[in-house]
Design a protein around this motif. Structure first.
Motif, PDB file in Angstrom:
ATOM      1  N   ARG A   1     -25.843  -3.069 -35.829  1.00  9.65           N
ATOM      2  CA  ARG A   1     -27.141  -3.656 -36.196  1.00  9.65           C
ATOM      3  C   ARG A   1     -27.107  -5.177 -36.100  1.00  9.65           C
ATOM      4  N   HIS A   2     -26.006  -5.756 -36.537  1.00  6.51           N
ATOM      5  CA  HIS A   2     -25.885  -7.210 -36.511  1.00  6.51           C
ATOM      6  C   HIS A   2     -25.926  -7.737 -35.069  1.00  6.51           C
ATOM      7  N   GLN A   3     -25.225  -7.066 -34.179  1.00  6.50           N
ATOM      8  CA  GLN A   3     -25.241  -7.483 -32.770  1.00  6.50           C
ATOM      9  C   GLN A   3     -26.650  -7.346 -32.185  1.00  6.50           C
ATOM     10  N   LEU A   4     -27.330  -6.271 -32.534  1.00  4.79           N
ATOM     11  CA  LEU A   4     -28.693  -6.066 -32.039  1.00  4.79           C
ATOM     12  C   LEU A   4     -29.646  -7.121 -32.590  1.00  4.79           C
ATOM     13  N   GLU A   5     -29.434  -7.539 -33.822  1.00  2.00           N
ATOM     14  CA  GLU A   5     -30.275  -8.601 -34.395  1.00  2.00           C
ATOM     15  C   GLU A   5     -30.080  -9.912 -33.639  1.00  2.00           C
ATOM     16  N   ILE A   6     -28.858 -10.172 -33.197  1.00  2.00           N
ATOM     17  CA  ILE A   6     -28.577 -11.368 -32.400  1.00  2.00           C
ATOM     18  C   ILE A   6     -29.304 -11.277 -31.061  1.00  2.00           C
ATOM     19  N   ILE A   7     -29.232 -10.110 -30.431  1.00  2.02           N
ATOM     20  CA  ILE A   7     -29.914  -9.898 -29.154  1.00  2.02           C
ATOM     21  C   ILE A   7     -31.426 -10.042 -29.328  1.00  2.02           C
ATOM     22  N   GLU A   8     -31.963  -9.417 -30.373  1.00  2.00           N
ATOM     23  CA  GLU A   8     -33.396  -9.473 -30.634  1.00  2.00           C
ATOM     24  C   GLU A   8     -33.865 -10.915 -30.837  1.00  2.00           C
ATOM     25  N   ALA A   9     -33.119 -11.682 -31.593  1.00  2.00           N
ATOM     26  CA  ALA A   9     -33.487 -13.072 -31.851  1.00  2.00           C
ATOM     27  C   ALA A   9     -33.465 -13.894 -30.562  1.00  2.00           C
ATOM     28  N   ALA A  10     -32.479 -13.669 -29.729  1.00  2.00           N
ATOM     29  CA  ALA A  10     -32.376 -14.418 -28.474  1.00  2.00           C
ATOM     30  C   ALA A  10     -33.542 -14.107 -27.547  1.00  2.00           C
ATOM     31  N   LEU A  11     -33.972 -12.849 -27.532  1.00  2.00           N
ATOM     32  CA  LEU A  11     -35.051 -12.437 -26.637  1.00  2.00           C
ATOM     33  C   LEU A  11     -36.431 -12.879 -27.127  1.00  2.00           C
ATOM     34  N   LYS A  12     -36.503 -13.447 -28.308  1.00  2.00           N
ATOM     35  CA  LYS A  12     -37.772 -14.005 -28.782  1.00  2.00           C
ATOM     36  C   LYS A  12     -38.076 -15.337 -28.107  1.00  2.00           C
ATOM     37  N   THR A  13     -37.056 -15.978 -27.572  1.00  3.07           N
ATOM     38  CA  THR A  13     -37.246 -17.292 -26.946  1.00  3.07           C
ATOM     39  C   THR A  13     -37.036 -17.259 -25.436  1.00  3.07           C
ATOM     40  N   SER A  14     -36.554 -16.153 -24.909  1.00  4.75           N
ATOM     41  CA  SER A  14     -36.318 -16.060 -23.463  1.00  4.75           C
ATOM     42  C   SER A  14     -36.386 -14.606 -23.033  1.00  4.75           C
ATOM     43  N   ASP A  15     -36.956 -14.373 -21.857  1.00  4.97           N
ATOM     44  CA  ASP A  15     -37.056 -12.997 -21.357  1.00  4.97           C
ATOM     45  C   ASP A  15     -35.730 -12.462 -20.847  1.00  4.97           C
ATOM     46  N   TYR A  16     -34.793 -13.356 -20.528  1.00  8.73           N
ATOM     47  CA  TYR A  16     -33.520 -12.958 -19.930  1.00  8.73           C
ATOM     48  C   TYR A  16     -32.379 -13.763 -20.542  1.00  8.73           C
ATOM     49  N   PHE A  17     -31.164 -13.281 -20.325  1.00  3.47           N
ATOM     50  CA  PHE A  17     -29.965 -13.979 -20.792  1.00  3.47           C
ATOM     51  C   PHE A  17     -29.368 -14.858 -19.704  1.00  3.47           C
ATOM     52  N   SER A  18     -30.042 -14.937 -18.559  1.00  8.24           N
ATOM     53  CA  SER A  18     -29.527 -15.714 -17.427  1.00  8.24           C
ATOM     54  C   SER A  18     -30.527 -16.765 -16.971  1.00  8.24           C
ATOM     55  N   GLY A  19     -31.392 -17.199 -17.853  1.00  7.87           N
ATOM     56  CA  GLY A  19     -32.390 -18.186 -17.491  1.00  7.87           C
ATOM     57  C   GLY A  19     -33.767 -17.565 -17.366  1.00  7.87           C
ATOM     58  N   THR A  20     -34.508 -17.960 -16.336  1.00  4.17           N
ATOM     59  CA  THR A  20     -35.876 -17.477 -16.157  1.00  4.17           C
ATOM     60  C   THR A  20     -35.954 -16.183 -15.354  1.00  4.17           C
ATOM     61  N   ALA A  21     -34.827 -15.691 -14.891  1.00  5.02           N
ATOM     62  CA  ALA A  21     -34.788 -14.438 -14.129  1.00  5.02           C
ATOM     63  C   ALA A  21     -33.531 -13.673 -14.508  1.00  5.02           C
ATOM     64  N   ALA A  22     -33.531 -12.388 -14.221  1.00  3.41           N
ATOM     65  CA  ALA A  22     -32.358 -11.569 -14.511  1.00  3.41           C
ATOM     66  C   ALA A  22     -31.171 -12.049 -13.689  1.00  3.41           C
ATOM     67  N   GLY A  23     -29.998 -12.022 -14.290  1.00  2.26           N
ATOM     68  CA  GLY A  23     -28.797 -12.473 -13.607  1.00  2.26           C
ATOM     69  C   GLY A  23     -27.557 -11.812 -14.174  1.00  2.26           C
ATOM     70  N   ILE A  24     -26.416 -12.437 -13.942  1.00  7.51           N
ATOM     71  CA  ILE A  24     -25.136 -11.808 -14.272  1.00  7.51           C
ATOM     72  C   ILE A  24     -25.050 -11.403 -15.740  1.00  7.51           C
ATOM     73  N   ALA A  25     -25.454 -12.276 -16.660  1.00  8.26           N
ATOM     74  CA  ALA A  25     -25.365 -11.925 -18.081  1.00  8.26           C
ATOM     75  C   ALA A  25     -26.184 -10.677 -18.394  1.00  8.26           C
TER      76      ALA A  25
END
Length: 205
Positions: free
Chosen positions: A137-161
């Motif tokens: 749950r804690h890891q998912l909360e980190i992911i959820e929080a990050a996705l509130k400010t960005s659609d992807y983990f690799s910038g403005t488009a999907a990428g390696i991350a």
């Protein structure tokens, strides 16, 4: 050098899937080699005995992030990495998080516990599964929080991350951890967004 890559590893491995997603996104020809013979092992010479391993002609590299970066840098096609130094550093940050936190907790402590039961008579060790829930749950909360400010983990488009993270979330949602995503709207939208890509439709099945 041949244009065909050989990817060694079992298709169900999340890290093998990450490598295949990058190949699909770049439009690279590849061959998945799930059985690794004795002669292959000598050739590949991976001291950690883990997969995936990539062979491109005589060149061999292991570790998923290194493989994905090689694919991105070596071949033409859409870039899987952002261009600005700052955004690239943020992508590398999430690659490290995927390897150092998400995989050990979501995959090793939860998904593999029910995918490969080790309890008495081959049953799932429910106590281990339940004990892992708070950390997942804690890891998912980190992911959820990050996705509130960005659609992807690799910038403005999907990428390696993203291609490292999405196979983990896909397995979690489709399996016994699906309920853990019930109150994660950003993460669910992220899953839907990535699953619409042809690469994910082919590999995440």
């Amino acid at each position: 050098m041949s244009d065909t890559l050989v990817i060694y590893g079992m298709e169900f491995s999340t890290y093998v899937r990450s490598t295949l997603l990058c190949c699909e996104e770049k439009g690279v020809n590849y061959q998945l080699q799930e059985k690794i013979s004795r002669s292959d092992r000598l050739l590949l010479n991976n001291p950690f005995k883990r997969v995936p391993i990539l062979r491109h002609g005589e060149f061999v590299v292991f570790e998923t992030a290194a493989i994905c970066r090689y694919i991105d840098r070596r071949f033409d096609g859409p870039s899987l990495s952002p261009t600005s130094v700052e955004t690239l550093a943020l992508m590398d940050q999430w690659i490290s998080a995927a390897n150092g936190y998400f995989d050990p907790i979501i995959i090793r402590k939860f998904i593999l516990v029910y995918a490969f039961p080790s309890g008495e008579n081959g049953e799932v060790d429910e106590s281990r599964l339940e004990a892992a829930v708070p950390a997942v749950r804690h890891q998912l909360e980190i992911i959820e929080a990050a996705l509130k400010t960005s659609d992807y983990f690799s910038g403005t488009a999907a990428g390696i991350a993203d291609y490292l993270i999405i196979p983990m979330l896909d397995y979690l949602q489709r399996g016994r951890g699906g309920y853990l995503l019930d109150n994660m709207p950003q993460t669910n939208r992220y899953l839907e967004r990535l699953r619409e890509r042809p690469s994910c439709q082919k590999i995440l099945v």
